[in-house]
Design an enzyme around this catalytic site. Structure first.
Site, PDB file in Angstrom:
ATOM      1  N   ARG A 167       0.806  -1.223   0.000  1.00 36.63           N
ATOM      2  CA  ARG A 167       0.000   0.000   0.000  1.00 36.63           C
ATOM      3  C   ARG A 167       0.848   1.286   0.000  1.00 36.63           C
ATOM      4  NH1 ARG A 167      -5.506   0.203   0.923  1.00 36.63           N
ATOM      5  NH2 ARG A 167      -6.464  -1.742   0.349  1.00 36.63           N
ATOM      6  N   SER A 215     -12.224  -0.455   3.392  1.00 39.16           N
ATOM      7  CA  SER A 215     -11.770  -0.846   4.732  1.00 39.16           C
ATOM      8  C   SER A 215     -11.098   0.349   5.387  1.00 39.16           C
ATOM      9  CB  SER A 215     -10.764  -1.996   4.639  1.00 39.16           C
ATOM     10  OG  SER A 215     -11.428  -3.125   4.144  1.00 39.16           O
ATOM     11  N   GLU A 286      -6.169   2.954   7.408  1.00 38.08           N
ATOM     12  CA  GLU A 286      -5.739   2.719   6.022  1.00 38.08           C
ATOM     13  C   GLU A 286      -6.110   3.941   5.186  1.00 38.08           C
ATOM     14  OE1 GLU A 286      -5.110  -0.872   4.515  1.00 38.08           O
ATOM     15  OE2 GLU A 286      -4.173   0.692   3.312  1.00 38.08           O
TER      16      GLU A 286
HETATM   17  C1  LIG Z   1     -15.867   0.308  -1.654  1.00 42.08           C
HETATM   18  C2  LIG Z   1     -14.375   0.472  -1.660  1.00 42.08           C
HETATM   19  C3  LIG Z   1     -13.561  -0.631  -1.771  1.00 42.08           C
HETATM   20  C4  LIG Z   1     -12.160  -0.496  -1.805  1.00 42.08           C
HETATM   21  N1  LIG Z   1     -11.404  -1.629  -1.961  1.00 42.08           N
HETATM   22  C5  LIG Z   1     -10.048  -1.495  -2.070  1.00 42.08           C
HETATM   23  C6  LIG Z   1      -9.226  -2.653  -2.339  1.00 42.08           C
HETATM   24  O1  LIG Z   1      -9.700  -3.777  -2.470  1.00 42.08           O
HETATM   25  N2  LIG Z   1      -7.890  -2.467  -2.449  1.00 42.08           N
HETATM   26  C7  LIG Z   1      -7.316  -1.229  -2.332  1.00 42.08           C
HETATM   27  O2  LIG Z   1      -6.089  -1.122  -2.472  1.00 42.08           O
HETATM   28  N3  LIG Z   1      -8.068  -0.128  -2.080  1.00 42.08           N
HETATM   29  C8  LIG Z   1      -9.408  -0.232  -1.956  1.00 42.08           C
HETATM   30  N4  LIG Z   1     -10.188   0.895  -1.720  1.00 42.08           N
HETATM   31  C9  LIG Z   1      -9.539   2.188  -1.461  1.00 42.08           C
HETATM   32  C10 LIG Z   1      -9.338   3.075  -2.732  1.00 42.08           C
HETATM   33  O3  LIG Z   1     -10.240   2.721  -3.735  1.00 42.08           O
HETATM   34  C11 LIG Z   1      -7.919   2.971  -3.269  1.00 42.08           C
HETATM   35  O4  LIG Z   1      -7.012   3.362  -2.269  1.00 42.08           O
HETATM   36  C12 LIG Z   1      -7.719   3.830  -4.526  1.00 42.08           C
HETATM   37  O5  LIG Z   1      -6.552   3.421  -5.198  1.00 42.08           O
HETATM   38  C13 LIG Z   1      -7.646   5.325  -4.230  1.00 42.08           C
HETATM   39  O6  LIG Z   1      -7.678   6.022  -5.475  1.00 42.08           O
HETATM   40  P1  LIG Z   1      -8.281   7.495  -5.585  1.00 42.08           P
HETATM   41  O7  LIG Z   1      -8.146   7.951  -6.975  1.00 42.08           O
HETATM   42  O8  LIG Z   1      -9.642   7.541  -5.026  1.00 42.08           O
HETATM   43  O9  LIG Z   1      -7.264   8.281  -4.652  1.00 42.08           O
HETATM   44  P2  LIG Z   1      -7.551   9.610  -3.783  1.00 42.08           P
HETATM   45  O10 LIG Z   1      -8.390   9.247  -2.600  1.00 42.08           O
HETATM   46  O11 LIG Z   1      -8.018  10.712  -4.656  1.00 42.08           O
HETATM   47  O12 LIG Z   1      -6.065   9.924  -3.297  1.00 42.08           O
HETATM   48  C14 LIG Z   1      -5.298   8.978  -2.584  1.00 42.08           C
HETATM   49  C15 LIG Z   1      -3.914   9.601  -2.331  1.00 42.08           C
HETATM   50  O13 LIG Z   1      -3.268   9.833  -3.583  1.00 42.08           O
HETATM   51  C16 LIG Z   1      -2.896  11.209  -3.702  1.00 42.08           C
HETATM   52  N5  LIG Z   1      -3.105  11.600  -5.095  1.00 42.08           N
HETATM   53  C17 LIG Z   1      -4.264  11.535  -5.805  1.00 42.08           C
HETATM   54  N6  LIG Z   1      -4.057  11.971  -7.063  1.00 42.08           N
HETATM   55  C18 LIG Z   1      -2.749  12.323  -7.163  1.00 42.08           C
HETATM   56  C19 LIG Z   1      -1.923  12.832  -8.218  1.00 42.08           C
HETATM   57  N7  LIG Z   1      -2.412  13.064  -9.448  1.00 42.08           N
HETATM   58  N8  LIG Z   1      -0.617  13.075  -7.949  1.00 42.08           N
HETATM   59  C20 LIG Z   1      -0.098  12.839  -6.706  1.00 42.08           C
HETATM   60  N9  LIG Z   1      -0.822  12.355  -5.679  1.00 42.08           N
HETATM   61  C21 LIG Z   1      -2.130  12.089  -5.899  1.00 42.08           C
HETATM   62  C22 LIG Z   1      -3.839  11.944  -2.773  1.00 42.08           C
HETATM   63  O14 LIG Z   1      -3.302  13.187  -2.342  1.00 42.08           O
HETATM   64  C23 LIG Z   1      -3.984  10.954  -1.632  1.00 42.08           C
HETATM   65  O15 LIG Z   1      -2.879  11.082  -0.763  1.00 42.08           O
HETATM   66  C24 LIG Z   1     -11.583   0.787  -1.702  1.00 42.08           C
HETATM   67  C25 LIG Z   1     -12.408   1.910  -1.595  1.00 42.08           C
HETATM   68  C26 LIG Z   1     -13.792   1.769  -1.584  1.00 42.08           C
HETATM   69  C27 LIG Z   1     -14.654   2.999  -1.531  1.00 42.08           C
END
Ligand SMILES: Cc1cc2nc3c(=O)[nH]c(=O)nc-3n(C[C@H](O)[C@H](O)[C@H](O)COP(=O)(O)OP(=O)(O)OC[C@H]3O[C@@H](n4cnc5c(N)ncnc54)[C@H](O)[C@@H]3O)c2cc1C
Length: 294
Positions: A167, A215, A286
């Site tokens: 992660r 989670s 997380e």
């Molecule tokens: C229902 C559900 C199930 C999930 N299941 C999983 C799973 O099975 N496995 C898993 O790993 N995760 C899971 N997640 C968590 C989440 O989906 C992941 O962590 C996902 O990769 C986050 O992506 P995001 O675009 O939403 O990131 P964001 O929430 O937008 O950002 C996450 C981080 O990345 C940084 N960031 C975003 N964009 C940029 C950029 N362009 N440049 C630099 N930094 C940036 C942000 O500042 C922040 O620190 C789940 C979430 C939900 C809602």
């Protein structure tokens, strides 16, 4: 700073949807905006103003009413898959789930099947090395294109320099890059371990729908799941204001749409304190809790 919108409602930009505003806001929607991102970040540094990048917003809880800095929202989209070379090139705001689905439907490529139903963007997945049942983002990763916020240079970072771990990645450790795009080689299946879990059935039937970021706490160890510990302290389904732990999966912190961030924080603290007292275990989140750093 001329590019910035002021007093922006950002409630919709975190999947928890707790009410929130940003003092300053900018949206990155084209490559020509990248230079502006550098200028904004340089300005923010000189003014001592903090910066928050958001892509999908599925891994962050806004723990403020107003973010006292600049929120930079990434909406950079475009992707291409070459069926002959198996190279996938994608802008960073593309949905990893939608790409995985399209790869199967339109290109007969199922290597990313595990990512179907994984919320969030390519940027979020690369930043946090998102993971689903043995498949990690790093597995087929080749490189990413980033803006170096210190120098303003656009750089390519290869996999061997990404320091991927559980992660995490170099981008998460160093916090000095804006992710523009990424490249993956989907010619070979690489999995950390094999799992027979049907991910689509799992997502549909074992995880709740609604306003959550998945989670909430990390599993303390392979033997101890956070959901089990939360159940053991009788917090499954427990509600404070608009925040509750799901009946379907106790480690899913949910928002009912009527609460405020304080409800979420109170419930997080309650779970941590009960688990500490009963098991002498410190539950770590997380999901990132974003605060106004003073
Ligand atoms: C229902 C559900 C199930 C999930 N299941 C999983 C799973 O099975 N496995 C898993 O790993 N995760 C899971 N997640 C968590 C989440 O989906 C992941 O962590 C996902 O990769 C986050 O992506 P995001 O675009 O939403 O990131 P964001 O929430 O937008 O950002 C996450 C981080 O990345 C940084 N960031 C975003 N964009 C940029 C950029 N362009 N440049 C630099 N930094 C940036 C942000 O500042 C922040 O620190 C789940 C979430 C939900 C809602």
């Amino acid at each position: 700073m001329k590019y910035l919108e002021k007093n922006k409602n950002i409630t919709e930009f975190s999947n928890f949807r707790t009410p929130a505003r940003a003092k300053y806001f900018f949206e990155v929607s084209s490559r020509s905006d990248i230079e502006k991102v550098y200028q904004i970040c340089a300005w923010a540094k000189s003014e001592g103003v903090s910066i928050l990048f958001i892509s999908g917003g599925t891994n962050m809880l806004f723990a403020f009413e107003e973010y006292d800095g600049v929120v930079i929202r990434n909406v950079l989209v475009w992707w291409n898959y070459d069926s002959e070379t198996h190279i996938l090139e994608t802008c960073s705001a593309e949905s990893i789930w939608e790409i995985a689905e399209d790869l199967e439907k339109k290109h007969n490529q199922d290597l990313w099947h595990r990512f179907i139903w994984l919320p969030g963007s390519i940027a979020g997945a690369v930043y946090g090395n998102a993971w689903c049942f043995g498949l990690e983002t790093e597995n087929n990763f080749v490189s990413c294109e980033v803006l170096n916020l210190e120098t303003g240079a656009i750089e390519i970072i290869l996999k061997e320099n990404m320091w991927f771990s559980y992660r995490s990645s170099r981008l998460k450790e160093e916090k000095k890059y804006f992710i523009i795009s990424a490249c993956f080689d989907l010619s070979e299946k690489v999995e950390k371990y094999h799992s027979d879990v049907d991910n689509i059935d799992f997502r549909e039937n074992k995880q709740p729908n609604g306003m959550s970021c998945g989670s909430f706490f990390k599993n303390p160890s392979r033997e101890q799941s956070a959901w089990y510990l939360i159940e053991q302290v009788w917090l499954k389904g427990y509600k404070i204001g608009g925040a509750y732990f799901s009946e379907k999966h106790a480690n899913f912190l949910m928002h009912d749409g009527q609460g405020v961030f304080g409800d979420m924080i109170d419930l997080i603290k309650l779970a941590q304190s009960k688990v500490r007292v009963k098991f002498n275990i410190e539950l770590e989140n997380e999901v990132q809790i974003i605060t106004n750093k003073k």
